[in-house]
Design a protein around this motif. Sequence first.
Motif, PDB file in Angstrom:
ATOM      1  N   ASP A   1      -2.178   1.997  -6.534  1.00  0.00           N
ATOM      2  CA  ASP A   1      -2.643   2.366  -7.884  1.00  0.00           C
ATOM      3  C   ASP A   1      -1.409   2.455  -8.756  1.00  0.00           C
ATOM      4  OD1 ASP A   1      -5.393   2.315  -7.514  1.00  0.00           O
ATOM      5  OD2 ASP A   1      -5.435   4.317  -7.198  1.00  0.00           O
TER       6      ASP A   1
ATOM      7  N   ASP B   1      -4.262  -9.347  -3.084  1.00  0.00           N
ATOM      8  CA  ASP B   1      -5.403  -9.284  -2.161  1.00  0.00           C
ATOM      9  C   ASP B   1      -5.447  -7.707  -2.055  1.00  0.00           C
ATOM     10  OD1 ASP B   1      -5.766 -12.096  -1.685  1.00  0.00           O
ATOM     11  OD2 ASP B   1      -4.045 -11.824  -0.557  1.00  0.00           O
ATOM     12  N   PRO B   2      -6.909  -7.414  -1.701  1.00  0.00           N
ATOM     13  CA  PRO B   2      -7.161  -6.023  -1.217  1.00  0.00           C
ATOM     14  C   PRO B   2      -6.503  -5.541  -0.043  1.00  0.00           C
ATOM     15  CG  PRO B   2      -9.247  -7.347  -0.702  1.00  0.00           C
ATOM     16  CD  PRO B   2      -8.031  -8.319  -1.535  1.00  0.00           C
ATOM     17  N   ASP B   3      -5.987  -6.295   0.783  1.00  0.00           N
ATOM     18  CA  ASP B   3      -5.553  -5.823   2.207  1.00  0.00           C
ATOM     19  C   ASP B   3      -4.726  -7.015   2.887  1.00  0.00           C
ATOM     20  OD1 ASP B   3      -7.581  -7.480   3.356  1.00  0.00           O
ATOM     21  OD2 ASP B   3      -8.797  -5.825   3.181  1.00  0.00           O
TER      22      ASP B   3
ATOM     23  N   GLY C   1      -2.828  -5.089  -0.692  1.00  0.00           N
ATOM     24  CA  GLY C   1      -3.095  -3.227  -0.876  1.00  0.00           C
ATOM     25  C   GLY C   1      -2.286  -2.542  -1.843  1.00  0.00           C
TER      26      GLY C   1
ATOM     27  N   GLU D   1       0.781  -1.292   0.052  1.00  0.00           N
ATOM     28  CA  GLU D   1       0.062   0.068  -0.166  1.00  0.00           C
ATOM     29  C   GLU D   1       0.715   1.204   0.009  1.00  0.00           C
ATOM     30  OE1 GLU D   1      -3.639   2.015   2.482  1.00  0.00           O
ATOM     31  OE2 GLU D   1      -2.759   0.010   3.082  1.00  0.00           O
TER      32      GLU D   1
ATOM     33  N   THR E   1      -6.746  -9.788   4.377  1.00  0.00           N
ATOM     34  CA  THR E   1      -7.262 -10.868   3.270  1.00  0.00           C
ATOM     35  C   THR E   1      -6.320 -11.934   3.005  1.00  0.00           C
ATOM     36  OG1 THR E   1      -8.923  -9.234   2.595  1.00  0.00           O
ATOM     37  CG2 THR E   1      -8.279 -11.299   1.021  1.00  0.00           C
TER      38      THR E   1
ATOM     39  N   LYS F   1       0.120  -1.216  -9.201  1.00  0.00           N
ATOM     40  CA  LYS F   1      -1.055  -1.874 -10.064  1.00  0.00           C
ATOM     41  C   LYS F   1      -1.027  -1.584 -11.494  1.00  0.00           C
ATOM     42  CE  LYS F   1      -5.790  -3.661 -10.062  1.00  0.00           C
ATOM     43  NZ  LYS F   1      -7.047  -3.690  -9.495  1.00  0.00           N
TER      44      LYS F   1
END
Length: 125
Positions: free
Chosen positions: A88, A106-108, A85, A54, A111, A91
């Motif tokens: 942008d 995974d989103p975070d 995480g 993230e 997860t 990604k």
Amino acid sequence: MSRELSIDVDHHGHADCAVITVAGDIDRNSSGLLRETIEQLVSDYRPRIVIDAEGITFCDSTGLRVLLSGARVASESGGWLRLAGVSDVLKRLLQMTGLLVWFPVDPDVATSLDHAARRDTQSPG
């Protein structure tokens, strides 16, 4: 302006994996720190790795090579490398280079840890 790379490693016994929290720029000058961290975990028999991505603000081709190499080294040692995480910035880079398919994303972190605890990590996604 480059943002200094910082790395923090937490071990999660219930999921039998390590979480590497990465913040800042992964580039030619800083990628060695991430590479060494992954290699140390694998050599310490902790090849199940989640990278909390993230906080990654920039990643160049050297950083991509470190991530790919880390996934390969972990896999060869019976583990895996998941990304959690994903920012942008990262990604988009993974999509543009066609490398997104190489990593379970995974989103975070929660997860990712859930996947690890269920040992449901053999297939991407």
